[in-house]
Motif scaffolding. Structure first.
Motif, PDB file in Angstrom:
ATOM      1  N   CYS A  23       0.846  -1.189   0.000  1.00  0.00           N
ATOM      2  CA  CYS A  23       0.000   0.000   0.000  1.00  0.00           C
ATOM      3  C   CYS A  23       0.888   1.248   0.000  1.00  0.00           C
ATOM      4  O   CYS A  23       1.769   1.383   0.850  1.00  0.00           O
ATOM      5  CB  CYS A  23      -0.900  -0.003   1.231  1.00  0.00           C
ATOM      6  SG  CYS A  23      -1.892   1.499   1.386  1.00  0.00           S
ATOM      7  N   SER A  25       0.091   4.132   0.843  1.00  0.00           N
ATOM      8  CA  SER A  25      -0.271   5.022   1.933  1.00  0.00           C
ATOM      9  C   SER A  25       0.280   4.546   3.282  1.00  0.00           C
ATOM     10  O   SER A  25       0.977   5.282   3.968  1.00  0.00           O
ATOM     11  CB  SER A  25      -1.792   5.136   2.013  1.00  0.00           C
ATOM     12  OG  SER A  25      -2.185   5.990   3.045  1.00  0.00           O
ATOM     13  N   CYS A  26      -0.026   3.281   3.652  1.00  0.00           N
ATOM     14  CA  CYS A  26       0.388   2.798   4.975  1.00  0.00           C
ATOM     15  C   CYS A  26       1.431   1.679   4.908  1.00  0.00           C
ATOM     16  O   CYS A  26       1.874   1.188   5.930  1.00  0.00           O
ATOM     17  CB  CYS A  26      -0.824   2.319   5.764  1.00  0.00           C
ATOM     18  SG  CYS A  26      -1.519   0.758   5.192  1.00  0.00           S
ATOM     19  N   CYS A  59      -7.019  -1.538   0.543  1.00  0.00           N
ATOM     20  CA  CYS A  59      -6.313  -1.680   1.822  1.00  0.00           C
ATOM     21  C   CYS A  59      -7.223  -1.363   3.006  1.00  0.00           C
ATOM     22  O   CYS A  59      -8.211  -0.634   2.864  1.00  0.00           O
ATOM     23  CB  CYS A  59      -5.097  -0.736   1.833  1.00  0.00           C
ATOM     24  SG  CYS A  59      -4.038  -0.957   3.284  1.00  0.00           S
ATOM     25  N   GLN A  60      -6.835  -1.876   4.146  1.00  0.00           N
ATOM     26  CA  GLN A  60      -7.569  -1.610   5.383  1.00  0.00           C
ATOM     27  C   GLN A  60      -7.555  -0.125   5.745  1.00  0.00           C
ATOM     28  O   GLN A  60      -8.424   0.355   6.469  1.00  0.00           O
ATOM     29  CB  GLN A  60      -7.001  -2.444   6.521  1.00  0.00           C
ATOM     30  CG  GLN A  60      -5.525  -2.211   6.761  1.00  0.00           C
ATOM     31  CD  GLN A  60      -4.892  -3.281   7.616  1.00  0.00           C
ATOM     32  OE1 GLN A  60      -5.549  -4.200   8.056  1.00  0.00           O
ATOM     33  NE2 GLN A  60      -3.602  -3.140   7.859  1.00  0.00           N
ATOM     34  N   CYS A  61      -6.607   0.649   5.214  1.00  0.00           N
ATOM     35  CA  CYS A  61      -6.543   2.093   5.475  1.00  0.00           C
ATOM     36  C   CYS A  61      -7.394   2.890   4.484  1.00  0.00           C
ATOM     37  O   CYS A  61      -7.358   4.108   4.479  1.00  0.00           O
ATOM     38  CB  CYS A  61      -5.096   2.584   5.445  1.00  0.00           C
ATOM     39  SG  CYS A  61      -4.394   2.760   3.785  1.00  0.00           S
ATOM     40  N   SER A  62      -8.108   2.191   3.604  1.00  0.00           N
ATOM     41  CA  SER A  62      -9.012   2.764   2.592  1.00  0.00           C
ATOM     42  C   SER A  62      -8.318   3.159   1.296  1.00  0.00           C
ATOM     43  O   SER A  62      -8.974   3.602   0.358  1.00  0.00           O
ATOM     44  CB  SER A  62      -9.810   3.959   3.128  1.00  0.00           C
ATOM     45  OG  SER A  62     -10.616   3.530   4.197  1.00  0.00           O
ATOM     46  N   CYS A  63      -7.015   3.043   1.224  1.00  0.00           N
ATOM     47  CA  CYS A  63      -6.298   3.321  -0.024  1.00  0.00           C
ATOM     48  C   CYS A  63      -6.558   2.163  -1.002  1.00  0.00           C
ATOM     49  O   CYS A  63      -6.618   0.999  -0.606  1.00  0.00           O
ATOM     50  CB  CYS A  63      -4.806   3.444   0.255  1.00  0.00           C
ATOM     51  SG  CYS A  63      -3.803   3.770  -1.210  1.00  0.00           S
TER      52      CYS A  63
END
Length: 83
Positions: A23, A25-26, A59-63
Motif C-alpha cells: 500500500c 499510503s500505509c 487496503c484496510q486504510c481505505s487506499c
C-alpha cells in the motif's frame, strides 16, 4: 467479493499504481487487503513471453492500489499458497 470476477468492481476505479508491492499510503502488504480483484481479462505479455496481470487491492486504510503480478514478492506467494 470474487477476486476472479470478469468485470472490475467499482472500487478499482480509484486505484493508484504502487511502485513497491505494498500500500503506498500505509505500506501494508497485499495480504492485509480487505478486497482483492485480479484483472485476468487483460494480461500483458513480457519480453520473455510470460504473462502478468494487474492486481488491485483495497487496503484496510481505505487506499486502493494496484501492482503487477510479476512484482509480488516471493514471500507473499509462498505465504498465500501455504494457507
Amino acid at each position: 467479493m470474487d477476486a476472479f470476477a470478469p468485470i472490475a468492481p467499482e472500487w478499482t476505479n480509484q486505484a493508484v499504481h504502487a511502485h513497491q508491492f505494498c500500500c503506498p499510503s500505509c505500506h501494508a502488504s497485499s495480504l492485509e487487503a480487505v478486497k482483492v480483484w485480479i484483472n485476468r481479462r487483460s494480461p500483458v505479455i513480457t519480453p520473455d513471453n510470460r504473462r502478468k496481470w494487474q492486481e488491485f487491492y483495497h487496503c484496510q486504510c481505505s487506499c486502493v492500489w494496484w501492482g503487477w503480478s510479476s512484482d509480488r514478492p516471493p514471500a507473499d506467494i509462498q505465504h498465500s499458497s501455504s494457507q
